[in-house]
Design a protein around this motif. Structure first.
Motif, PDB file in Angstrom:
ATOM      1  N   ILE A 170      55.141  19.773  36.757  1.00  0.00           N
ATOM      2  CA  ILE A 170      56.286  19.596  37.651  1.00  0.00           C
ATOM      3  C   ILE A 170      56.666  18.124  37.665  1.00  0.00           C
ATOM      4  O   ILE A 170      55.810  17.247  37.838  1.00  0.00           O
ATOM      5  CB  ILE A 170      55.957  20.061  39.081  1.00  0.00           C
ATOM      6  N   ALA A 171      57.941  17.851  37.453  1.00  0.00           N
ATOM      7  CA  ALA A 171      58.479  16.498  37.512  1.00  0.00           C
ATOM      8  C   ALA A 171      59.654  16.498  38.492  1.00  0.00           C
ATOM      9  O   ALA A 171      59.986  17.532  39.088  1.00  0.00           O
ATOM     10  CB  ALA A 171      58.912  16.032  36.125  1.00  0.00           C
ATOM     11  N   PHE A 172      60.294  15.349  38.645  1.00  0.00           N
ATOM     12  CA  PHE A 172      61.318  15.199  39.679  1.00  0.00           C
ATOM     13  C   PHE A 172      62.647  14.752  39.097  1.00  0.00           C
ATOM     14  O   PHE A 172      62.700  13.974  38.136  1.00  0.00           O
ATOM     15  CB  PHE A 172      60.844  14.199  40.741  1.00  0.00           C
ATOM     16  N   GLY A 173      63.726  15.255  39.690  1.00  0.00           N
ATOM     17  CA  GLY A 173      65.055  14.845  39.294  1.00  0.00           C
ATOM     18  C   GLY A 173      65.225  13.343  39.411  1.00  0.00           C
ATOM     19  O   GLY A 173      64.770  12.738  40.382  1.00  0.00           O
ATOM     20  N   GLY A 174      65.877  12.749  38.428  1.00  0.00           N
ATOM     21  CA  GLY A 174      66.076  11.310  38.436  1.00  0.00           C
ATOM     22  C   GLY A 174      64.917  10.512  37.879  1.00  0.00           C
ATOM     23  O   GLY A 174      65.037   9.311  37.646  1.00  0.00           O
ATOM     24  N   GLY A 175      63.776  11.151  37.662  1.00  0.00           N
ATOM     25  CA  GLY A 175      62.627  10.438  37.117  1.00  0.00           C
ATOM     26  C   GLY A 175      62.828  10.078  35.658  1.00  0.00           C
ATOM     27  O   GLY A 175      63.562  10.754  34.927  1.00  0.00           O
ATOM     28  N   PHE A 176      62.186   9.011  35.231  1.00  0.00           N
ATOM     29  CA  PHE A 176      62.218   8.609  33.817  1.00  0.00           C
ATOM     30  C   PHE A 176      60.793   8.424  33.345  1.00  0.00           C
ATOM     31  O   PHE A 176      60.027   7.649  33.933  1.00  0.00           O
ATOM     32  CB  PHE A 176      62.999   7.314  33.614  1.00  0.00           C
ATOM     33  N   HIS A 177      60.429   9.130  32.253  1.00  0.00           N
ATOM     34  CA  HIS A 177      59.060   9.077  31.751  1.00  0.00           C
ATOM     35  C   HIS A 177      58.980   8.810  30.257  1.00  0.00           C
ATOM     36  O   HIS A 177      57.917   8.991  29.660  1.00  0.00           O
ATOM     37  CB  HIS A 177      58.342  10.377  32.101  1.00  0.00           C
ATOM     38  N   GLY A 178      60.094   8.375  29.639  1.00  0.00           N
ATOM     39  CA  GLY A 178      60.030   7.977  28.247  1.00  0.00           C
ATOM     40  C   GLY A 178      60.949   8.774  27.350  1.00  0.00           C
ATOM     41  O   GLY A 178      61.589   9.740  27.769  1.00  0.00           O
ATOM     42  N   ARG A 179      61.000   8.364  26.070  1.00  0.00           N
ATOM     43  CA  ARG A 179      61.931   8.951  25.111  1.00  0.00           C
ATOM     44  C   ARG A 179      61.246   9.770  24.021  1.00  0.00           C
ATOM     45  O   ARG A 179      61.889  10.168  23.061  1.00  0.00           O
ATOM     46  CB  ARG A 179      62.786   7.846  24.472  1.00  0.00           C
ATOM     47  N   THR A 180      59.938   9.999  24.127  1.00  0.00           N
ATOM     48  CA  THR A 180      59.288  10.945  23.234  1.00  0.00           C
ATOM     49  C   THR A 180      59.676  12.353  23.662  1.00  0.00           C
ATOM     50  O   THR A 180      60.320  12.543  24.702  1.00  0.00           O
ATOM     51  CB  THR A 180      57.770  10.780  23.309  1.00  0.00           C
ATOM     52  N   MET A 181      59.294  13.367  22.908  1.00  0.00           N
ATOM     53  CA  MET A 181      59.719  14.728  23.250  1.00  0.00           C
ATOM     54  C   MET A 181      59.191  15.148  24.621  1.00  0.00           C
ATOM     55  O   MET A 181      59.936  15.695  25.440  1.00  0.00           O
ATOM     56  CB  MET A 181      59.264  15.722  22.175  1.00  0.00           C
ATOM     57  N   MET A 182      57.909  14.912  24.898  1.00  0.00           N
ATOM     58  CA  MET A 182      57.388  15.246  26.220  1.00  0.00           C
ATOM     59  C   MET A 182      57.999  14.338  27.277  1.00  0.00           C
ATOM     60  O   MET A 182      58.339  14.789  28.387  1.00  0.00           O
ATOM     61  CB  MET A 182      55.859  15.128  26.244  1.00  0.00           C
ATOM     62  N   GLY A 183      58.162  13.053  26.961  1.00  0.00           N
ATOM     63  CA  GLY A 183      58.773  12.130  27.916  1.00  0.00           C
ATOM     64  C   GLY A 183      60.173  12.566  28.292  1.00  0.00           C
ATOM     65  O   GLY A 183      60.559  12.531  29.473  1.00  0.00           O
ATOM     66  N   MET A 184      60.963  12.991  27.305  1.00  0.00           N
ATOM     67  CA  MET A 184      62.314  13.466  27.596  1.00  0.00           C
ATOM     68  C   MET A 184      62.282  14.746  28.418  1.00  0.00           C
ATOM     69  O   MET A 184      63.095  14.939  29.326  1.00  0.00           O
ATOM     70  CB  MET A 184      63.087  13.699  26.298  1.00  0.00           C
ATOM     71  N   ALA A 185      61.361  15.645  28.100  1.00  0.00           N
ATOM     72  CA  ALA A 185      61.261  16.889  28.858  1.00  0.00           C
ATOM     73  C   ALA A 185      60.970  16.609  30.324  1.00  0.00           C
ATOM     74  O   ALA A 185      61.516  17.265  31.213  1.00  0.00           O
ATOM     75  CB  ALA A 185      60.179  17.779  28.254  1.00  0.00           C
ATOM     76  N   LEU A 186      60.130  15.635  30.595  1.00  0.00           N
ATOM     77  CA  LEU A 186      59.766  15.287  31.965  1.00  0.00           C
ATOM     78  C   LEU A 186      60.876  14.527  32.675  1.00  0.00           C
ATOM     79  O   LEU A 186      61.011  14.611  33.907  1.00  0.00           O
ATOM     80  CB  LEU A 186      58.492  14.443  31.967  1.00  0.00           C
ATOM     81  N   THR A 187      61.653  13.749  31.930  1.00  0.00           N
ATOM     82  CA  THR A 187      62.700  12.917  32.524  1.00  0.00           C
ATOM     83  C   THR A 187      63.765  13.794  33.183  1.00  0.00           C
ATOM     84  O   THR A 187      64.230  14.770  32.610  1.00  0.00           O
ATOM     85  CB  THR A 187      63.313  12.013  31.441  1.00  0.00           C
ATOM     86  N   GLY A 188      64.151  13.405  34.389  1.00  0.00           N
ATOM     87  CA  GLY A 188      65.102  14.192  35.167  1.00  0.00           C
ATOM     88  C   GLY A 188      66.514  13.675  35.086  1.00  0.00           C
ATOM     89  O   GLY A 188      67.201  13.551  36.105  1.00  0.00           O
ATOM     90  N   LYS A 189      66.974  13.333  33.894  1.00  0.00           N
ATOM     91  CA  LYS A 189      68.342  12.877  33.686  1.00  0.00           C
ATOM     92  C   LYS A 189      68.739  13.218  32.263  1.00  0.00           C
ATOM     93  O   LYS A 189      68.048  12.821  31.313  1.00  0.00           O
ATOM     94  CB  LYS A 189      68.456  11.370  33.933  1.00  0.00           C
ATOM     95  N   VAL A 190      69.848  13.944  32.097  1.00  0.00           N
ATOM     96  CA  VAL A 190      70.236  14.422  30.767  1.00  0.00           C
ATOM     97  C   VAL A 190      70.840  13.301  29.924  1.00  0.00           C
ATOM     98  O   VAL A 190      70.353  12.983  28.838  1.00  0.00           O
ATOM     99  CB  VAL A 190      71.213  15.611  30.888  1.00  0.00           C
ATOM    100  N   ALA A 191      71.956  12.728  30.398  1.00  0.00           N
ATOM    101  CA  ALA A 191      72.645  11.688  29.620  1.00  0.00           C
ATOM    102  C   ALA A 191      72.179  10.313  30.079  1.00  0.00           C
ATOM    103  O   ALA A 191      72.125  10.044  31.283  1.00  0.00           O
ATOM    104  CB  ALA A 191      74.156  11.818  29.798  1.00  0.00           C
ATOM    105  N   PRO A 192      71.802   9.424  29.162  1.00  0.00           N
ATOM    106  CA  PRO A 192      71.860   9.584  27.704  1.00  0.00           C
ATOM    107  C   PRO A 192      70.557  10.051  27.071  1.00  0.00           C
ATOM    108  O   PRO A 192      70.477  10.166  25.853  1.00  0.00           O
ATOM    109  CB  PRO A 192      72.164   8.153  27.252  1.00  0.00           C
ATOM    110  N   TYR A 193      69.537  10.313  27.882  1.00  0.00           N
ATOM    111  CA  TYR A 193      68.188  10.425  27.335  1.00  0.00           C
ATOM    112  C   TYR A 193      67.912  11.718  26.584  1.00  0.00           C
ATOM    113  O   TYR A 193      67.117  11.733  25.648  1.00  0.00           O
ATOM    114  CB  TYR A 193      67.160  10.243  28.459  1.00  0.00           C
TER     115      TYR A 193
END
Length: 423
Positions: A131-154
């Motif tokens: 479980i992750a949170f909207g607006g969170g940023f956790h990186g640009r790897t595939m798992m990092g992007m999946a966790l990140t709560g922001k679509v554009a631009p990531y």
């Protein structure tokens, strides 16, 4: 050499996916100042995105790295280990929140730390869900992007992403999201999308970075700790941007008085040298089998030497206390600006992790990203480097080195105030 010429070369040689905030090419830097290739001086309120908390080229960090270079630059910790890796792990284990025995593994980037924290959590629990949170940023790897709560631009154009990742709203009262609503969304998630017994961990930034510097309250962090304990989940706290004295404590989690199961660190931990880590409860960290964790450059000798010097500097120069003073000065100045500027909608800080939010006519529901971009540009033209952020693109964040002289801090804030008026 000119910035414009270099920018033209950059556009021919480097893909557009690598965004760059300022068309200013650095030539040298010292503490809170950067000089570009044309000799122009800039005050740095970005600190390499919260990396140089101890300032550019801090003498202690520089001396430690130079001394290590005289010995060796790389042997790979997985082949022939070295004492500085062990010593830095020992010091971070002692500094991490809570009294449970800890262990630490070192990696290279923040995203790599996040990836490994998820691996460890799944190995320790035998469960798949995160479980992750909207607006969170956790990186640009595939798992990092999946966790990140922001679509554009990531995330745009990069899917599909790893499965069993679920998001709930991050509490941000200024955006109309209360803590109660966020916790209710968790309850609904367990009823609608994934049973709590299948969740390995929650991951949260105690103060969101790219998301806009919204802070989770101590009460909310304690509530998450309780939910995790009740359901056999792990709590992963992402301290990559908020760690190492930035928020007025060694880690932002310290403000909540809780103990995470796992904690990711990077950015400021080595004063500008690439290193990251996962710090966690010893029994959880030991869940992965030998060989399941690692990386060729993980815990580089230069990064370990720099990391030890950073810890010494934070203590010797009282940077946690100084962060609070810097944040207080930023808030006082920005609150004074807000009295005469209805477009400056919110001022917030945790230590020296400070931000202001620009809206139209004082209406929190009407973000003003266009004015935000103009302010950042006007500040740059007058010698101040700022960063914007936020899920709505309307936040200016202040991340000066914690070693910045107060005279330079006030100089930079004066440039920012002038930029708000001209933009």
């Amino acid at each position: 050499m000119e910035n414009a010429t270099l920018w033209s070369r950059r556009e021919s040689a480097i893909p557009r996916g690598l965004g760059m905030m300022h068309q200013v090419f650095a030539a040298r830097a010292e503490n809170a100042e950067i000089w570009d290739v044309e000799g122009r001086r800039f005050l740095d309120f970005a600190a390499g995105i919260a990396v140089t908390n101890t300032g550019h080229n801090h003498p202690a960090v520089k001396a430690a790295v130079l001394a290590q270079l005289d010995n060796f630059s790389h042997v790979c910790a997985q082949v022939t280990p070295y004492e500085s890796y062990v010593r830095l792990a020992e010091r971070l284990n002692a500094a991490a929140p809570g009294t449970t025995p800890k262990k630490t593994i070192f990696l290279t980037t923040g995203a790599e730390a996040v990836e490994n924290a998820i691996k460890i959590a799944r190995a320790a629990t035998g469960r798949p869900g995160i479980i992750a949170f909207g607006g969170g940023f956790h990186g640009r790897t595939m798992m990092g992007m999946a966790l990140t709560g922001k679509v554009a631009p990531y995330k745009t154009g990069f899917g599909p992403f790893p499965g069993d990742i679920h998001h709930v709203p991050f509490p941000a009262p200024y955006l109309g999201i209360s803590e109660a609503e966020s916790l209710l969304a968790l309850e609904r998630l367990f009823k609608v999308d994934i049973d709590a017994s299948r969740v390995a961990a929650m991951i949260i930034e105690p103060v969101q970075g790219e998301g806009g510097f919204y802070a989770a309250s101590p009460a909310f962090m304690r509530a998450l700790r309780d939910i995790c304990d009740q359901n056999g989940m792990l709590l992963i706290v992402d301290e990559i941007q908020s760690g190492f004295a930035r928020t007025g404590a060694m880690f932002a989690t310290d403000h909540a008085g809780i103990e995470p199961d796992l904690m990711t660190v990077a950015k400021a931990m080595a004063g500008g040298f690439p290193i990251s880590g996962v710090i966690g409860k010893a029994d959880i960290m030991d869940a992965a089998n030998p060989g399941g964790l690692g990386g060729t450059y993980g815990g580089s000798p230069l990064g370990c030497a720099a990391g030890l010097a950073v810890l010494d500097t934070i203590e010797a120069e009282g940077l946690c206390e100084r962060a609070n003073e810097i944040g207080d000065r930023i808030v006082r100045r920005c609150e004074a600006i807000r009295q005469a500027d209805k477009g400056l909608g919110d001022v917030r800080t945790v230590g020296a992790m400070s931000a202001v939010e620009f809206v139209i006519d004082g209406d929190a529901t009407r973000p003003d990203p266009a004015r935000t971009a103009r302010i950042v540009g006007e500040a740059r033209r007058n010698g101040l480097l700022l960063l914007s952020c936020g899920v709505r693109g309307n936040v200016v964040r202040f991340l000066p080195p914690l070693t910045i002289p107060f005279g330079q801090l006030e100089e930079g804030l004066a440039i920012f105030e002038a930029a708000t008026k001209s933009a």
